[in-house]
Write an enzyme that holds these catalytic residues in place. Structure first.
Site, short mmCIF file in Angstrom:
data_model
loop_
_atom_site.label_atom_id
_atom_site.label_comp_id
_atom_site.label_asym_id
_atom_site.label_seq_id
_atom_site.Cartn_x
_atom_site.Cartn_y
_atom_site.Cartn_z
N SER A 35 -9.14 5.88 11.62
CA SER A 35 -8.92 4.43 11.50
C SER A 35 -9.14 3.83 12.89
O SER A 35 -9.11 4.55 13.90
CB SER A 35 -7.46 4.20 11.08
OG SER A 35 -7.09 2.84 11.24
N TYR A 49 1.62 5.95 11.30
CA TYR A 49 0.19 5.87 10.97
C TYR A 49 -0.66 6.01 12.25
O TYR A 49 -1.63 6.77 12.28
CB TYR A 49 -0.06 4.52 10.30
CG TYR A 49 -1.42 4.33 9.68
CD1 TYR A 49 -1.69 4.78 8.39
CD2 TYR A 49 -2.43 3.67 10.37
CE1 TYR A 49 -2.93 4.58 7.80
CE2 TYR A 49 -3.68 3.47 9.79
CZ TYR A 49 -3.93 3.92 8.51
OH TYR A 49 -5.16 3.72 7.94
P1 NAD Z 1 -6.20 3.82 -1.18
O1 NAD Z 1 -4.73 3.60 -1.32
O2 NAD Z 1 -7.15 2.96 -1.94
O3 NAD Z 1 -6.59 5.31 -1.50
C1 NAD Z 1 -5.81 6.37 -1.04
C2 NAD Z 1 -6.16 7.59 -1.86
O4 NAD Z 1 -5.34 8.65 -1.41
C3 NAD Z 1 -5.91 7.41 -3.36
O5 NAD Z 1 -6.90 8.10 -4.09
C4 NAD Z 1 -4.54 8.08 -3.53
O6 NAD Z 1 -4.33 8.57 -4.85
C5 NAD Z 1 -4.69 9.20 -2.53
N1 NAD Z 1 -3.42 9.79 -2.12
C6 NAD Z 1 -2.34 9.19 -1.57
N2 NAD Z 1 -1.37 10.09 -1.35
C7 NAD Z 1 -1.85 11.29 -1.76
C8 NAD Z 1 -1.33 12.61 -1.80
N3 NAD Z 1 -0.09 12.88 -1.39
N4 NAD Z 1 -2.10 13.58 -2.32
C9 NAD Z 1 -3.35 13.31 -2.77
N5 NAD Z 1 -3.91 12.09 -2.75
C10 NAD Z 1 -3.15 11.09 -2.25
O7 NAD Z 1 -6.46 3.72 0.40
P2 NAD Z 1 -7.78 3.52 1.28
O8 NAD Z 1 -7.61 2.23 1.98
O9 NAD Z 1 -9.00 3.79 0.50
O10 NAD Z 1 -7.54 4.65 2.37
C11 NAD Z 1 -8.29 5.83 2.45
C12 NAD Z 1 -8.22 6.34 3.88
O11 NAD Z 1 -8.82 5.40 4.75
C13 NAD Z 1 -6.80 6.57 4.39
O12 NAD Z 1 -6.76 7.73 5.19
C14 NAD Z 1 -6.56 5.34 5.24
O13 NAD Z 1 -5.62 5.57 6.25
C15 NAD Z 1 -7.95 5.11 5.81
N6 NAD Z 1 -8.18 3.77 6.30
C16 NAD Z 1 -8.10 2.69 5.49
C17 NAD Z 1 -8.35 1.44 6.01
C18 NAD Z 1 -8.30 0.20 5.17
O14 NAD Z 1 -8.38 -0.90 5.73
N7 NAD Z 1 -8.18 0.29 3.86
C19 NAD Z 1 -8.68 1.28 7.36
C20 NAD Z 1 -8.75 2.41 8.15
C21 NAD Z 1 -8.51 3.65 7.61
#
Ligand code: NAD
Length: 256
Positions: free
Chosen positions: A138, A151
């Site tokens: 991130s 985080y």
């Molecule tokens: P999201 O909530 O849409 O998806 C998260 C996914 O992780 C889902 O499929 C959920 O079922 C799964 N998950 C959560 N806990 C779990 C567990 N214990 N076991 C298995 N699966 C699990 O979130 P996202 O925004 O798509 O995030 C995905 C990644 O990207 C994360 O690592 C997040 O930190 C990172 N990220 C997101 C953003 C953003 O702005 N959305 C920015 C930077 C980084």
């Protein structure tokens, strides 16, 4: 370009993980999905791209389930070539108010899970002489924000893990890199938009504008499709010598 390869994308039932899974599948990679919720829709989307789709419901906070998932991928598809560590959760509170069990959960799911999956996937990659590991960090892997201690610690940690593993594999056909997205409008961020709208007493659209205005100079969300395209590039032969980077795609967030 990725025909015959198999990708395992953790947390790919929604958001960024699903976007990356679809981008890899569109290049011909078979994909094993993972994550909570109903996986039938995402599996159908992958299969519609003409590749094999699988699913394993491992809870990424449970090391034994992660081991079983990697083994299932190798058994079912014959290999695990591209490992995308994407599953993640968020919890927002100041350190003194942060529930210790939420700290443990964020560190387990956002950081330790990547160690466990790499630990089990690397021997097969070494034996085959090729592999790609993409750790979804991130902008918070590079800079901090108040209220996100667990985080930020986990994401800085995964950047460090990426560099160490990249050095350990530097003379092999395996590359290990991190991707550092800025704001992407996924369920994880929608929760923060909802919280902002409630706190400031404003509309959903205004809350999105303020969230972006705080951090992301482009004032536009990064999309899962754009991140998928970066994952495809990092999986391509052109990226053979991209090793140990923390590549931000963040609308200018960390340039400030
Ligand atoms: P999201 O909530 O849409 O998806 C998260 C996914 O992780 C889902 O499929 C959920 O079922 C799964 N998950 C959560 N806990 C779990 C567990 N214990 N076991 C298995 N699966 C699990 O979130 P996202 O925004 O798509 O995030 C995905 C990644 O990207 C994360 O690592 C997040 O930190 C990172 N990220 C997101 C953003 C953003 O702005 N959305 C920015 C930077 C980084």
């Amino acid at each position: 370009m990725l025909q015959g390869k198999t990708a395992l994308v953790t947390g790919s039932t929604s958001g960024i993980g699903l976007g990356i899974a679809k981008a890899l599948a569109a290049q011909g990679a078979n994909v094993m999905l993972n994550g909570f919720g109903d996986a039938s829709g995402p599996m159908a989307e992958i299969a519609a791209l003409g590749v094999k789709a699988g699913y394993h419901g491992a809870d990424m906070s449970k090391p034994a389930e992660i081991a079983a998932m990697v083994q299932a991928c190798e058994t079912q598809f014959g290999a695990l070539d591209i490992l995308v560590n994407n599953a993640g959760i968020q919890h927002v509170a100041n350190v003194e108010d942060f529930p210790p069990e939420r700290w443990d959960a964020v560190i387990a799911i956002n950081l330790s899970s990547a160690f466990h999956s790499m630990h089990h996937a690397l021997p097969g990659m070494r034996a085959r002489g090729w592999g790609r590991i993409l750790n979804i960090a991130s902008a918070h892997g590079l800079v901090a924000s108040a209220g996100k201690s667990a985080y930020v610690a986990a994401k800085h940690g995964i950047v460090g893990l990426t560099k160490a593993a990249a050095l350990e594999t530097a003379t092999t056909g395996i590359t290990v890199n991190a991707i550092c997205p800025g704001w992407v409008l996924t369920p994880l961020v929608q929760k923060q938009v909802d919280a902002r709208a409630e706190k400031d007493g404003i509309s959903n659209d205004e809350a999105k504008t303020r969230l972006l205005g705080d951090k992301q100079p482009s004032l536009q969300f990064v999309t899962p499709e754009q991140l998928g395209a970066l994952a495809v590039f990092l999986s391509s032969p052109a990226a053979d010598q991209v090793r140990g980077v923390a590549w931000n795609m963040d609308g200018g967030w960390v340039a400030q």
